[in-house]
Design a protein around this motif. Structure first.
Motif, PDB file in Angstrom:
ATOM      1  N   ARG A   1      -3.423   0.870   3.050  1.00 39.94           N
ATOM      2  CA  ARG A   1      -2.680   2.140   3.018  1.00 39.94           C
ATOM      3  C   ARG A   1      -2.083   2.410   1.641  1.00 39.94           C
ATOM      4  N   LEU A   2      -1.719   1.355   0.931  1.00 35.43           N
ATOM      5  CA  LEU A   2      -1.107   1.499  -0.386  1.00 35.43           C
ATOM      6  C   LEU A   2      -2.131   1.625  -1.506  1.00 35.43           C
TER       7      LEU A   2
ATOM      8  N   VAL B   1       6.044  -5.933   2.039  1.00 29.71           N
ATOM      9  CA  VAL B   1       6.513  -6.294   0.700  1.00 29.71           C
ATOM     10  C   VAL B   1       5.451  -7.119  -0.014  1.00 29.71           C
ATOM     11  N   ILE B   2       4.836  -8.061   0.705  1.00 25.01           N
ATOM     12  CA  ILE B   2       3.756  -8.863   0.115  1.00 25.01           C
ATOM     13  C   ILE B   2       2.622  -7.949  -0.340  1.00 25.01           C
ATOM     14  N   ALA B   3       2.262  -6.985   0.502  1.00 25.46           N
ATOM     15  CA  ALA B   3       1.160  -6.072   0.171  1.00 25.46           C
ATOM     16  C   ALA B   3       1.492  -5.194  -1.026  1.00 25.46           C
TER      17      ALA B   3
ATOM     18  N   THR C   1      -0.599  -7.319   6.924  1.00 28.07           N
ATOM     19  CA  THR C   1      -0.496  -7.304   5.468  1.00 28.07           C
ATOM     20  C   THR C   1      -1.702  -6.613   4.853  1.00 28.07           C
ATOM     21  N   ALA C   2      -2.897  -6.953   5.335  1.00 29.70           N
ATOM     22  CA  ALA C   2      -4.124  -6.370   4.788  1.00 29.70           C
ATOM     23  C   ALA C   2      -4.168  -4.863   4.998  1.00 29.70           C
TER      24      ALA C   2
ATOM     25  N   ASP D   1       6.086   2.358  -4.094  1.00 30.20           N
ATOM     26  CA  ASP D   1       4.983   2.962  -3.340  1.00 30.20           C
ATOM     27  C   ASP D   1       5.247   2.948  -1.842  1.00 30.20           C
ATOM     28  N   LEU D   2       6.196   2.136  -1.394  1.00 31.39           N
ATOM     29  CA  LEU D   2       6.521   2.072   0.031  1.00 31.39           C
ATOM     30  C   LEU D   2       7.321   3.281   0.497  1.00 31.39           C
TER      31      LEU D   2
END
Length: 433
Positions: A302-303, A274-276, A296-297, A146-147
Protein backbone atom coordinates in the motif's frame (compact mmCIF):
# COMPACT_ATOMS: atom_id res chain seq x y z
CA UNK A 1 9.92 22.30 17.71
CA UNK A 2 13.13 23.02 15.87
CA UNK A 3 15.89 20.64 15.12
CA UNK A 4 19.29 20.91 16.75
CA UNK A 5 20.98 23.90 15.26
CA UNK A 6 17.85 26.05 15.37
CA UNK A 7 16.11 25.15 12.12
CA UNK A 8 13.60 22.46 11.25
CA UNK A 9 14.64 20.02 8.55
CA UNK A 10 12.97 20.22 5.14
CA UNK A 11 9.46 18.84 5.17
CA UNK A 12 9.21 18.97 8.96
CA UNK A 13 5.70 18.70 10.33
CA UNK A 14 4.23 22.05 11.30
CA UNK A 15 3.03 20.42 14.48
CA UNK A 16 6.63 20.05 15.62
CA UNK A 17 7.61 23.67 15.06
CA UNK A 18 7.70 25.95 18.08
CA UNK A 19 4.23 26.30 19.54
CA UNK A 20 2.59 29.64 18.76
CA UNK A 21 0.89 31.85 21.24
CA UNK A 22 -2.45 30.32 20.36
CA UNK A 23 -1.31 26.76 21.04
CA UNK A 24 -2.99 25.45 24.16
CA UNK A 25 -1.33 23.04 26.54
CA UNK A 26 -1.95 20.82 29.52
CA UNK A 27 -2.36 22.25 33.02
CA UNK A 28 0.21 21.94 35.74
CA UNK A 29 1.04 18.42 36.81
CA UNK A 30 1.28 17.03 33.30
CA UNK A 31 4.43 18.85 32.28
CA UNK A 32 2.65 20.83 29.53
CA UNK A 33 1.48 24.40 30.01
CA UNK A 34 -2.14 25.50 30.11
CA UNK A 35 -3.55 28.35 28.04
CA UNK A 36 -4.79 31.58 29.52
CA UNK A 37 -8.25 30.02 29.77
CA UNK A 38 -6.88 27.53 32.27
CA UNK A 39 -4.86 30.02 34.26
CA UNK A 40 -1.67 32.03 33.74
CA UNK A 41 1.07 30.36 31.78
CA UNK A 42 4.60 30.13 33.15
CA UNK A 43 6.85 33.05 32.37
CA UNK A 44 9.16 31.06 30.10
CA UNK A 45 6.72 31.38 27.19
CA UNK A 46 5.40 29.04 24.50
CA UNK A 47 7.72 26.46 23.07
CA UNK A 48 10.31 26.87 25.80
CA UNK A 49 12.40 23.97 27.03
CA UNK A 50 11.91 22.86 30.59
CA UNK A 51 14.38 21.19 32.94
CA UNK A 52 13.71 17.83 31.29
CA UNK A 53 15.10 19.14 28.01
CA UNK A 54 11.72 18.86 26.19
CA UNK A 55 9.37 21.54 24.91
CA UNK A 56 5.58 21.68 24.90
CA UNK A 57 5.29 19.72 21.64
CA UNK A 58 7.55 16.92 22.84
CA UNK A 59 5.76 16.66 26.18
CA UNK A 60 2.38 16.63 24.45
CA UNK A 61 3.42 13.87 22.09
CA UNK A 62 4.92 11.83 24.94
CA UNK A 63 1.59 12.30 26.73
CA UNK A 64 -0.36 11.13 23.66
CA UNK A 65 1.84 8.04 23.29
CA UNK A 66 0.51 7.00 26.71
CA UNK A 67 -3.13 7.92 26.06
CA UNK A 68 -3.96 6.90 22.47
CA UNK A 69 -3.25 3.55 20.84
CA UNK A 70 -0.60 3.27 18.09
CA UNK A 71 -2.02 3.51 14.60
CA UNK A 72 -5.24 5.23 15.71
CA UNK A 73 -6.10 7.21 12.58
CA UNK A 74 -8.84 9.19 14.34
CA UNK A 75 -6.33 10.41 16.91
CA UNK A 76 -3.90 11.12 14.07
CA UNK A 77 -6.52 13.31 12.42
CA UNK A 78 -7.03 15.18 15.69
CA UNK A 79 -3.28 15.79 15.89
CA UNK A 80 -3.26 17.06 12.31
CA UNK A 81 -6.26 19.35 12.78
CA UNK A 82 -5.75 20.59 16.34
CA UNK A 83 -2.04 20.07 16.96
CA UNK A 84 -0.56 17.77 19.57
CA UNK A 85 -0.48 20.41 22.32
CA UNK A 86 -4.13 21.41 21.98
CA UNK A 87 -5.26 17.79 21.70
CA UNK A 88 -3.33 16.89 24.86
CA UNK A 89 -4.88 19.85 26.70
CA UNK A 90 -8.40 18.82 25.73
CA UNK A 91 -7.87 15.24 26.80
CA UNK A 92 -6.36 16.27 30.14
CA UNK A 93 -8.86 18.96 31.10
CA UNK A 94 -11.99 17.57 29.43
CA UNK A 95 -13.20 21.12 28.79
CA UNK A 96 -13.62 20.68 25.03
CA UNK A 97 -14.91 17.31 23.95
CA UNK A 98 -13.40 16.01 20.74
CA UNK A 99 -15.69 15.78 17.71
CA UNK A 100 -17.32 12.46 16.88
CA UNK A 101 -16.31 10.70 20.11
CA UNK A 102 -18.80 8.39 21.82
CA UNK A 103 -19.41 8.64 25.56
CA UNK A 104 -17.65 5.34 26.12
CA UNK A 105 -14.53 6.29 24.20
CA UNK A 106 -14.39 9.77 25.71
CA UNK A 107 -14.54 8.28 29.21
CA UNK A 108 -11.74 5.83 28.33
CA UNK A 109 -9.52 8.55 26.89
CA UNK A 110 -10.10 10.79 29.89
CA UNK A 111 -9.30 7.97 32.31
CA UNK A 112 -6.00 7.23 30.57
CA UNK A 113 -5.19 10.93 30.32
CA UNK A 114 -5.68 11.34 34.07
CA UNK A 115 -2.97 8.76 34.75
CA UNK A 116 -0.50 9.92 32.09
CA UNK A 117 2.60 11.79 33.22
CA UNK A 118 4.91 12.63 30.30
CA UNK A 119 7.62 14.09 32.53
CA UNK A 120 7.81 10.83 34.45
CA UNK A 121 7.92 8.83 31.20
CA UNK A 122 10.71 10.98 29.78
CA UNK A 123 12.66 10.72 33.04
CA UNK A 124 12.23 6.91 33.04
CA UNK A 125 13.37 6.84 29.44
CA UNK A 126 16.52 8.77 30.26
CA UNK A 127 17.29 6.37 33.08
CA UNK A 128 17.00 3.47 30.63
CA UNK A 129 19.12 5.17 27.96
CA UNK A 130 16.08 5.86 25.77
CA UNK A 131 15.28 9.05 23.85
CA UNK A 132 11.95 10.25 22.42
CA UNK A 133 12.02 11.25 18.75
CA UNK A 134 9.04 13.03 17.23
CA UNK A 135 8.12 14.41 13.77
CA UNK A 136 10.24 17.42 12.91
CA UNK A 137 13.35 16.22 14.75
CA UNK A 138 16.41 15.78 12.56
CA UNK A 139 16.42 12.11 13.60
CA UNK A 140 12.81 11.53 12.50
CA UNK A 141 12.61 9.23 9.42
CA UNK A 142 10.55 11.21 6.92
CA UNK A 143 9.28 8.04 5.23
CA UNK A 144 7.06 7.39 8.25
CA UNK A 145 5.02 10.41 7.14
CA UNK A 146 3.72 8.22 4.30
CA UNK A 147 1.46 6.61 6.91
CA UNK A 148 -0.67 9.76 6.99
CA UNK A 149 -2.93 9.93 10.03
CA UNK A 150 -1.65 6.50 11.11
CA UNK A 151 1.83 7.98 11.60
CA UNK A 152 3.28 7.45 15.09
CA UNK A 153 2.98 10.41 17.45
CA UNK A 154 6.63 9.74 18.23
CA UNK A 155 9.14 6.94 18.64
CA UNK A 156 10.97 5.83 21.76
CA UNK A 157 14.50 4.95 20.65
CA UNK A 158 17.07 2.85 22.51
CA UNK A 159 20.58 2.72 21.07
CA UNK A 160 23.23 5.15 19.89
CA UNK A 161 22.95 5.22 16.05
CA UNK A 162 21.01 7.93 14.20
CA UNK A 163 17.62 6.46 13.33
CA UNK A 164 16.98 8.56 10.23
CA UNK A 165 20.39 7.79 8.74
CA UNK A 166 20.01 4.06 9.33
CA UNK A 167 16.49 3.96 7.90
CA UNK A 168 17.65 5.47 4.58
CA UNK A 169 19.22 2.15 3.56
CA UNK A 170 17.18 -0.51 5.30
CA UNK A 171 15.26 -3.69 4.46
CA UNK A 172 12.66 -5.53 6.55
CA UNK A 173 13.01 -9.29 7.03
CA UNK A 174 9.90 -10.82 8.60
CA UNK A 175 8.17 -14.17 8.80
CA UNK A 176 6.67 -16.93 10.89
CA UNK A 177 7.37 -17.30 14.59
CA UNK A 178 7.13 -21.10 14.42
CA UNK A 179 9.48 -21.29 11.45
CA UNK A 180 11.17 -24.35 9.99
CA UNK A 181 14.92 -24.98 9.91
CA UNK A 182 14.84 -23.97 6.26
CA UNK A 183 13.18 -20.65 7.10
CA UNK A 184 15.63 -19.88 9.91
CA UNK A 185 18.55 -20.75 7.64
CA UNK A 186 17.27 -18.50 4.84
CA UNK A 187 16.59 -15.59 7.22
CA UNK A 188 20.07 -15.86 8.75
CA UNK A 189 21.75 -16.12 5.36
CA UNK A 190 19.81 -13.23 3.83
CA UNK A 191 20.48 -11.01 6.85
CA UNK A 192 24.20 -11.77 6.82
CA UNK A 193 24.33 -11.07 3.07
CA UNK A 194 22.53 -7.74 3.46
CA UNK A 195 24.84 -6.77 6.33
CA UNK A 196 27.85 -7.58 4.17
CA UNK A 197 26.48 -5.21 1.52
CA UNK A 198 25.99 -2.39 4.02
CA UNK A 199 22.21 -2.62 4.47
CA UNK A 200 20.36 -2.25 7.77
CA UNK A 201 18.09 -5.20 8.60
CA UNK A 202 14.81 -4.30 10.34
CA UNK A 203 12.59 -6.87 12.07
CA UNK A 204 10.27 -7.27 15.02
CA UNK A 205 12.41 -9.04 17.63
CA UNK A 206 10.00 -12.01 17.82
CA UNK A 207 10.79 -15.71 17.86
CA UNK A 208 11.39 -17.51 14.58
CA UNK A 209 12.27 -15.55 11.46
CA UNK A 210 12.64 -12.21 13.28
CA UNK A 211 15.18 -13.60 15.73
CA UNK A 212 17.08 -15.38 12.95
CA UNK A 213 17.25 -12.12 10.97
CA UNK A 214 18.66 -10.18 13.94
CA UNK A 215 21.18 -12.93 14.76
CA UNK A 216 22.32 -13.24 11.17
CA UNK A 217 22.96 -9.51 11.01
CA UNK A 218 24.79 -9.39 14.33
CA UNK A 219 26.91 -12.41 13.38
CA UNK A 220 28.01 -10.50 10.30
CA UNK A 221 28.84 -7.40 12.40
CA UNK A 222 26.00 -5.63 10.63
CA UNK A 223 23.39 -3.06 11.57
CA UNK A 224 19.95 -4.14 12.75
CA UNK A 225 16.83 -2.48 14.18
CA UNK A 226 14.16 -4.19 16.31
CA UNK A 227 10.69 -2.59 16.25
CA UNK A 228 8.81 -3.63 19.39
CA UNK A 229 5.10 -3.66 20.24
CA UNK A 230 5.81 -2.63 23.84
CA UNK A 231 8.01 -0.25 25.80
CA UNK A 232 11.60 -0.48 24.57
CA UNK A 233 12.84 -0.75 28.16
CA UNK A 234 11.07 -4.10 28.67
CA UNK A 235 12.10 -6.56 25.92
CA UNK A 236 9.43 -8.92 24.64
CA UNK A 237 9.36 -11.86 24.25
CA UNK A 238 11.20 -12.49 27.51
CA UNK A 239 13.16 -15.31 25.91
CA UNK A 240 14.75 -12.74 23.59
CA UNK A 241 15.84 -10.36 26.35
CA UNK A 242 19.52 -11.07 25.76
CA UNK A 243 19.12 -10.78 21.98
CA UNK A 244 17.20 -7.49 22.15
CA UNK A 245 19.71 -6.07 24.64
CA UNK A 246 22.48 -6.98 22.21
CA UNK A 247 20.57 -5.32 19.37
CA UNK A 248 20.32 -2.18 21.52
CA UNK A 249 24.08 -2.23 22.13
CA UNK A 250 25.03 -2.70 18.47
CA UNK A 251 22.00 -1.16 16.77
CA UNK A 252 18.60 0.28 17.65
CA UNK A 253 15.45 -0.85 19.46
CA UNK A 254 12.44 1.36 18.75
CA UNK A 255 8.73 1.45 19.56
CA UNK A 256 5.71 3.71 19.80
CA UNK A 257 4.75 2.82 23.36
CA UNK A 258 6.20 4.62 26.39
CA UNK A 259 8.47 2.98 28.97
CA UNK A 260 6.97 0.05 30.82
CA UNK A 261 4.00 -0.45 28.49
CA UNK A 262 3.06 -4.02 27.62
CA UNK A 263 2.29 -5.69 24.28
CA UNK A 264 -1.15 -6.86 23.11
CA UNK A 265 -2.16 -8.85 20.00
CA UNK A 266 -3.50 -5.72 18.30
CA UNK A 267 -0.31 -3.81 19.04
CA UNK A 268 1.76 -6.44 17.24
CA UNK A 269 -0.35 -5.97 14.11
CA UNK A 270 -0.23 -2.14 14.08
CA UNK A 271 3.51 -2.28 14.85
CA UNK A 272 3.98 -3.94 11.47
CA UNK A 273 3.01 -0.78 9.57
CA UNK A 274 6.05 0.97 11.11
CA UNK A 275 8.35 -1.81 9.89
CA UNK A 276 6.87 -1.49 6.40
CA UNK A 277 7.05 2.30 6.25
CA UNK A 278 10.52 2.60 7.77
CA UNK A 279 12.23 0.42 5.15
CA UNK A 280 12.71 0.41 1.37
CA UNK A 281 11.25 -3.06 1.05
CA UNK A 282 9.86 -6.01 2.99
CA UNK A 283 11.00 -9.61 2.53
CA UNK A 284 8.72 -12.37 3.86
CA UNK A 285 10.81 -15.47 4.45
CA UNK A 286 8.16 -17.91 5.70
CA UNK A 287 4.49 -17.27 6.41
CA UNK A 288 1.29 -19.27 6.68
CA UNK A 289 -1.94 -17.91 5.22
CA UNK A 290 -2.85 -16.09 8.47
CA UNK A 291 0.64 -14.92 9.41
CA UNK A 292 1.03 -11.42 10.81
CA UNK A 293 4.06 -10.95 8.57
CA UNK A 294 1.67 -10.80 5.60
CA UNK A 295 0.18 -7.70 7.26
CA UNK A 296 3.63 -6.12 7.03
CA UNK A 297 3.96 -7.12 3.37
CA UNK A 298 0.55 -5.74 2.41
CA UNK A 299 1.26 -2.52 4.29
CA UNK A 300 4.47 -2.24 2.25
CA UNK A 301 2.45 -2.76 -0.95
CA UNK A 302 0.00 0.00 0.00
CA UNK A 303 2.91 2.35 0.71
CA UNK A 304 4.53 1.64 -2.64
CA UNK A 305 7.50 -0.19 -1.11
CA UNK A 306 9.08 -3.27 -2.67
CA UNK A 307 7.44 -6.49 -1.48
CA UNK A 308 9.44 -9.71 -1.77
CA UNK A 309 9.01 -13.35 -0.84
CA UNK A 310 11.33 -16.33 -0.41
CA UNK A 311 9.81 -19.48 -1.95
CA UNK A 312 9.65 -22.70 0.00
CA UNK A 313 8.40 -26.27 -0.51
CA UNK A 314 4.98 -26.41 -2.16
CA UNK A 315 3.95 -28.91 0.52
CA UNK A 316 4.83 -26.61 3.45
CA UNK A 317 1.96 -24.75 5.12
CA UNK A 318 4.51 -22.23 6.40
CA UNK A 319 5.32 -21.23 2.82
CA UNK A 320 1.71 -21.09 1.62
CA UNK A 321 1.27 -17.43 2.59
CA UNK A 322 4.49 -16.46 0.83
CA UNK A 323 3.47 -18.30 -2.32
CA UNK A 324 0.10 -16.53 -2.31
CA UNK A 325 1.93 -13.23 -1.93
CA UNK A 326 4.11 -14.09 -4.93
CA UNK A 327 1.02 -14.91 -6.99
CA UNK A 328 -0.34 -11.46 -6.11
CA UNK A 329 2.72 -9.77 -7.61
CA UNK A 330 5.46 -9.78 -4.96
CA UNK A 331 8.99 -10.30 -6.26
CA UNK A 332 10.63 -13.71 -5.78
CA UNK A 333 14.07 -13.48 -4.13
CA UNK A 334 16.51 -16.17 -3.06
CA UNK A 335 19.58 -14.27 -1.86
CA UNK A 336 20.76 -10.87 -0.67
CA UNK A 337 21.99 -9.83 -4.12
CA UNK A 338 18.50 -10.18 -5.57
CA UNK A 339 17.04 -8.10 -2.72
CA UNK A 340 19.60 -5.33 -3.23
CA UNK A 341 18.93 -5.32 -6.97
CA UNK A 342 15.32 -4.33 -6.18
CA UNK A 343 15.81 -1.87 -3.32
CA UNK A 344 19.28 -0.53 -4.11
CA UNK A 345 20.60 2.11 -6.44
CA UNK A 346 20.74 1.83 -10.22
CA UNK A 347 23.48 -0.59 -11.20
CA UNK A 348 23.38 -2.73 -8.04
CA UNK A 349 22.51 -5.84 -10.05
CA UNK A 350 22.47 -9.46 -8.99
CA UNK A 351 24.85 -11.72 -10.94
CA UNK A 352 23.47 -13.67 -13.90
CA UNK A 353 22.27 -17.14 -12.91
CA UNK A 354 23.39 -19.93 -15.24
CA UNK A 355 24.68 -23.48 -15.10
CA UNK A 356 28.32 -24.49 -15.54
CA UNK A 357 29.95 -23.98 -18.94
CA UNK A 358 30.81 -27.38 -20.45
CA UNK A 359 33.60 -27.90 -23.02
CA UNK A 360 31.12 -28.71 -25.79
CA UNK A 361 29.37 -25.35 -25.11
CA UNK A 362 32.45 -23.66 -26.56
CA UNK A 363 32.19 -25.48 -29.91
CA UNK A 364 30.96 -23.80 -33.05
CA UNK A 365 27.20 -24.50 -33.52
CA UNK A 366 27.83 -26.40 -36.76
CA UNK A 367 30.50 -28.53 -35.07
CA UNK A 368 28.10 -29.29 -32.18
CA UNK A 369 25.50 -30.39 -34.72
CA UNK A 370 27.92 -32.82 -36.36
CA UNK A 371 29.05 -34.10 -32.96
CA UNK A 372 25.45 -34.75 -31.99
CA UNK A 373 24.93 -36.72 -35.21
CA UNK A 374 27.41 -39.44 -34.21
CA UNK A 375 25.91 -42.56 -32.60
CA UNK A 376 26.45 -43.23 -28.92
CA UNK A 377 27.93 -46.64 -29.67
CA UNK A 378 29.86 -47.90 -32.67
CA UNK A 379 30.94 -46.06 -35.79
CA UNK A 380 29.21 -44.21 -38.63
CA UNK A 381 30.46 -43.30 -42.14
CA UNK A 382 30.82 -39.63 -43.06
CA UNK A 383 27.81 -39.66 -45.41
CA UNK A 384 25.55 -41.02 -42.61
CA UNK A 385 26.82 -38.35 -40.21
CA UNK A 386 26.14 -35.67 -42.87
CA UNK A 387 22.55 -36.86 -43.34
CA UNK A 388 21.89 -36.88 -39.58
CA UNK A 389 23.48 -33.43 -39.19
CA UNK A 390 21.51 -32.08 -42.18
CA UNK A 391 24.62 -30.87 -43.97
CA UNK A 392 26.83 -31.87 -46.90
CA UNK A 393 29.31 -34.72 -46.74
CA UNK A 394 32.23 -32.37 -47.41
CA UNK A 395 31.15 -30.07 -44.56
CA UNK A 396 30.66 -33.05 -42.23
CA UNK A 397 34.17 -34.36 -42.99
CA UNK A 398 35.67 -30.93 -42.34
CA UNK A 399 33.86 -30.69 -38.98
CA UNK A 400 34.83 -34.24 -38.04
CA UNK A 401 38.51 -33.45 -38.50
CA UNK A 402 38.07 -30.32 -36.32
CA UNK A 403 36.45 -32.46 -33.65
CA UNK A 404 39.23 -35.04 -33.98
CA UNK A 405 41.82 -32.32 -33.30
CA UNK A 406 39.90 -31.39 -30.12
CA UNK A 407 39.73 -35.01 -28.96
CA UNK A 408 35.96 -35.52 -29.37
CA UNK A 409 36.00 -38.10 -32.20
CA UNK A 410 38.35 -40.62 -33.74
CA UNK A 411 38.48 -42.42 -37.06
CA UNK A 412 38.15 -46.17 -37.11
CA UNK A 413 38.35 -47.99 -40.41
CA UNK A 414 35.99 -46.27 -42.82
CA UNK A 415 33.88 -44.61 -40.12
CA UNK A 416 33.91 -42.22 -37.18
CA UNK A 417 33.07 -42.72 -33.52
CA UNK A 418 32.97 -40.73 -30.27
CA UNK A 419 35.96 -40.80 -27.96
CA UNK A 420 35.72 -41.53 -24.23
CA UNK A 421 36.09 -37.76 -23.57
CA UNK A 422 33.06 -36.97 -25.72
CA UNK A 423 30.92 -39.63 -24.01
CA UNK A 424 31.80 -38.28 -20.54
CA UNK A 425 31.04 -34.73 -21.69
CA UNK A 426 27.66 -35.80 -23.05
CA UNK A 427 26.77 -37.51 -19.76
CA UNK A 428 27.75 -34.38 -17.80
CA UNK A 429 25.55 -32.30 -20.07
CA UNK A 430 22.55 -34.57 -19.46
CA UNK A 431 23.19 -34.47 -15.69
CA UNK A 432 23.15 -30.68 -15.76
CA UNK A 433 19.72 -30.70 -17.36
Amino acid sequence: MTAPGGTAPPGADDACTAAGASAAALPAGTGVRATAADGPAPADGPGSRGPDGGDDERLARAFLSRVVEPGDETAGRWVRELGAVELARRLRTGTHRLPGVSDKRWAGLRARAARADPRRDLAAAREAGVRFVCPGDTEWPAQLDDLGDARPTGLWVRGRPHLRMWALRSVALVGARACTEYGAHMATTLAAGLAERGWVVVSGGAYGIDGAAHRGTLAGSGATVAVLACGVDRPYPRGHTELIDRVARQGLVIGELPPGDHPTPSRFLVRNRVIAALTRGTVVVEAAHRSGSLVTARAAQRLGRHTMGVPGPATSALSAGVHHLLREGAELVTDAAEIVELVGAIGELAPDRRGPVLPRDLLDPDARQVLAALPGHGTAPADAVAREARTTEDDAIARLYELRALGYVERQGGGWRLTRQAVISARADRTGC
